[in-house]
Design a protein around this motif. Structure first.
Motif, PDB file in Angstrom:
ATOM      1  N   GLU A   5       0.818  -1.204   0.000  1.00 42.98           N
ATOM      2  CA  GLU A   5       0.000   0.000   0.000  1.00 42.98           C
ATOM      3  C   GLU A   5       0.851   1.252   0.000  1.00 42.98           C
ATOM      4  N   LEU A   6       2.062   1.140   0.575  1.00 38.59           N
ATOM      5  CA  LEU A   6       2.945   2.299   0.643  1.00 38.59           C
ATOM      6  C   LEU A   6       3.877   2.385  -0.548  1.00 38.59           C
ATOM      7  N   SER A  12      -1.432   2.996  -5.174  1.00 37.41           N
ATOM      8  CA  SER A  12      -0.852   2.887  -3.837  1.00 37.41           C
ATOM      9  C   SER A  12      -1.048   4.177  -3.057  1.00 37.41           C
ATOM     10  N   TYR A  13      -0.763   4.093  -1.750  1.00 33.38           N
ATOM     11  CA  TYR A  13      -0.874   5.270  -0.880  1.00 33.38           C
ATOM     12  C   TYR A  13       0.024   6.396  -1.375  1.00 33.38           C
ATOM     13  N   HIS A  16      -1.352   8.130  -4.588  1.00 37.59           N
ATOM     14  CA  HIS A  16      -2.456   9.072  -4.342  1.00 37.59           C
ATOM     15  C   HIS A  16      -1.971  10.303  -3.585  1.00 37.59           C
ATOM     16  N   ARG A  45      -9.342   7.455  -1.305  1.00 36.31           N
ATOM     17  CA  ARG A  45      -8.464   6.304  -1.168  1.00 36.31           C
ATOM     18  C   ARG A  45      -7.456   6.500  -0.039  1.00 36.31           C
ATOM     19  N   VAL A  46      -6.939   7.714   0.108  1.00 38.57           N
ATOM     20  CA  VAL A  46      -6.004   7.980   1.204  1.00 38.57           C
ATOM     21  C   VAL A  46      -6.717   7.807   2.546  1.00 38.57           C
ATOM     22  N   MET A  49      -7.258   4.054   3.186  1.00 44.09           N
ATOM     23  CA  MET A  49      -6.012   3.356   3.535  1.00 44.09           C
ATOM     24  C   MET A  49      -5.571   3.692   4.950  1.00 44.09           C
ATOM     25  N   CYS A  50      -5.767   4.920   5.371  1.00 42.11           N
ATOM     26  CA  CYS A  50      -5.398   5.296   6.746  1.00 42.11           C
ATOM     27  C   CYS A  50      -6.275   4.562   7.754  1.00 42.11           C
ATOM     28  N   MET A  60       1.202   7.186   8.250  1.00 47.55           N
ATOM     29  CA  MET A  60       0.417   7.554   7.071  1.00 47.55           C
ATOM     30  C   MET A  60      -0.412   8.811   7.325  1.00 47.55           C
TER      31      MET A  60
END
Length: 548
Positions: A5-6, A12-13, A16, A45-46, A49-50, A60
């Motif tokens: 994700e990173l 991916s993070y 974005h 999305r951010v 993901m957080c 993050m």
């Protein structure tokens, strides 16, 4: 090894976050920051993901916050000419602030106020932004109530503009937010604003006809810009002797004329924030002409919906007030409510009454409702069910009074407790309460029949049943007999039992200004003093009325 994700791949993070960072720095996009459709998707999305991250969540959030904050400020400062709506994007970033603000020591109060003042004030009429705003507030109402208790009471006028523009489609969500609008500082102004919801719709439609669409322009900004022009006009009049052109003369009667934005009525109706001042725009000369134009013109769908919604909003308002508000505020509300009976939008749908018959039917429930039913009986009789022209209303109320009378004649108590062994009132107290209520019911029946002569035969039957009843209280029995005697003298009955609001000079109507010249030989004093036979003396009202 870095988490997928990173990583730097698409989706991916980091991908974005770089997209958001570039958008927050792009000077070419400053004029329309929300024009890129991928921007909202990256913010979402951010945030997701957080929320889903476990070990790396703090890192993050810490990396995303500066980018989110800068993007929020840029969108909030977008010029009025921006084509793309920033509302949904700002709400998504606000959700990030509320979810992770504690991790980065960010107080979201300032950001929330920026959203209301910079974005919602321009986009309250946008159906998408309006719905997303209410969904956001409903989803976060617990946090808002605990952390930002003054936010919604401060901006409730803006939320009223939102529901006025979007109508019944958002009513359910708005009702969920209505309790949050009530505070010590907004309690009284909120009542007036709810009462004036139809007038708010009229004002918004007038702005729309004069200035175009409501979306994308801040009414508050337009209002403020009118003040310097008025000041210059006043200075010009003072120094040159010229006369200020009165643009309000025709603005109310001609709906197509430009809106006079300096009129106090519109300044108050269209405000975005609660200033704690009770609305006084009904004294404006523009109101009567504006109302006249609205009544004489076909009603828009928005206006029809506001006329339906406002009573429901007021019902919830009063329910919350009776449950949660302290007595001092309730006492302050009573004169405001009474004063507004004569200043409501002139529409039958809007000015509907909660059926009195429902409340009469609850007289058995508890002592408080018995007391309410007692006062309603007095009001029915005192005002003749609305006057001699309200035949249908009078008949319906009379039937309910009959039912209440017969129910109480058939039992020796009001039924305040249905559970055996439970006695919330003593037997004597219940009996006294029943007798007191029946006295008012009997009086209301007699007064209603006096005002509406077509009900006299039924009233005689009802009172005769009381007079023949062996279980009637002595006071109730005596009152029924007295009223039956009065009904044999129509003129005297009209004078004694006639409605206090009735008009006319018929037989039995006494002009008390001429009381000194009237005789009282035929007044049946035996009804009052329990004497038999006619009175044995004549005297003038001059003997009773004090001399001037």
């Amino acid at each position: 090894m870095a988490s997928p994700e990173l990583g730097g791949g698409a989706g991916s993070y980091d991908f974005h976050l770089r997209s958001l960072s570039a958008a927050s720095r792009d000077s070419a996009a400053a004029a329309d920051p929300a024009s890129d459709p991928n921007l909202l998707q990256s913010v979402r999305r951010v945030c997701e993901m957080c929320r889903e991250a476990k070990d790396a969540r703090d890192e993050m959030v810490a990396r995303a916050f500066p980018v989110m904050s800068k993007l929020f400020q840029r969108c909030a400062a977008a010029p009025i000419q921006a084509v793309a709506s920033t509302g949904v994007l700002l709400l998504t970033i606000l959700q990030f602030f509320l979810d992770f603000g504690e991790a980065v020591l960010h107080d979201a109060d300032g950001s929330l106020k920026i959203f209301f003042r910079s974005c919602l004030s321009r986009e309250f009429a946008d159906p998408v932004v309006a719905e997303r705003t209410l969904e956001f507030l409903v989803a976060n109402k617990t946090k808002i109530l605990s952390s930002f208790p003054t936010l919604i009471p401060q901006f409730y006028p803006l939320l009223l503009k939102l529901i006025a523009s979007n109508g019944e489609r958002l009513e359910k969500k708005f009702l969920e937010m209505l309790p949050l609008m009530m505070s010590a500082g907004s309690f009284l102004p909120l009542f007036l604003s709810l009462m004036d919801l139809p007038m708010l719709v009229v004002a918004l439609e007038k702005v729309e006809r004069s200035s175009g669409t409501l979306i994308g322009s801040s009414i508050a900004t337009i209002q403020k810009s009118a003040a310097p022009e008025m000041l210059l006009a006043l200075m010009d009049e003072a120094y040159t002797g010229s006369t200020i052109e009165d643009s309000r003369g025709n603005s109310g009667s001609d709906d197509s004329s430009p809106l006079d934005l300096a009129d106090p009525m519109f300044l108050d109706l269209l405000k975005d924030e609660n200033d704690g001042i009770a609305a006084k725009h009904w004294i404006s000369p523009t109101v009567s002409s504006t109302l006249q134009a609205a009544v004489n013109s076909p009603q828009s769908d928005r206006l029809k919906q506001s006329l339906e919604m406002a009573p429901r909003f007021l019902s919830l308002y009063f329910a919350i007030a009776l449950r949660d508000v302290n007595d001092s505020l309730l006492c302050a509300l009573i004169p405001v409510v009474m004063s507004r009976y004569a200043a409501m939008f002139p529409d039958k749908v809007f000015s509907f009454e909660k059926p009195i018959t429902d409340r009469l039917g609850e007289a058995h429930d508890n002592p408080a409702k018995t007391e309410l039913a007692l006062h309603l009986c007095w009001a029915i009789g005192e005002h003749g069910a609305g006057g001699v022209n309200r035949k249908d209303v009078a008949r319906e109320l009379f039937e309910n009074l009959e039912l209440l009378l017969y129910e109480n004649l058939a039992t020796s108590r009001l039924g305040l407790s249905q559970e055996p062994g439970f006695d919330s009132m003593g037997a004597s107290s219940r009996k006294s309460s029943q007798a007191r209520l029946l006295c008012f019911v009997v009086t209301a029946i007699a007064k209603l029949a006096t005002c509406h002569s077509e009900l006299l035969p039924r009233a005689r039957v009802s009172l005769a049943k009381v007079a023949r009843s062996r279980t009637s209280d002595r006071r109730v029995w005596q009152r029924a007999c007295d009223y039956l005697g009065l009904m044999n003298e129509p003129a005297i009955c009209l004078s004694v039992l006639g409605s206090s609001t009735a008009q006319g000079n018929g037989p039995g109507i006494v002009n008390w200004c001429e009381g000194g010249t009237k005789m009282v030989a035929h007044v049946p004093f035996y009804l009052l003093a329990e004497q038999k036979g006619p009175p044995f003396h004549d005297f003038s009202f001059a003997d009773l009325l004090p001399a001037e």
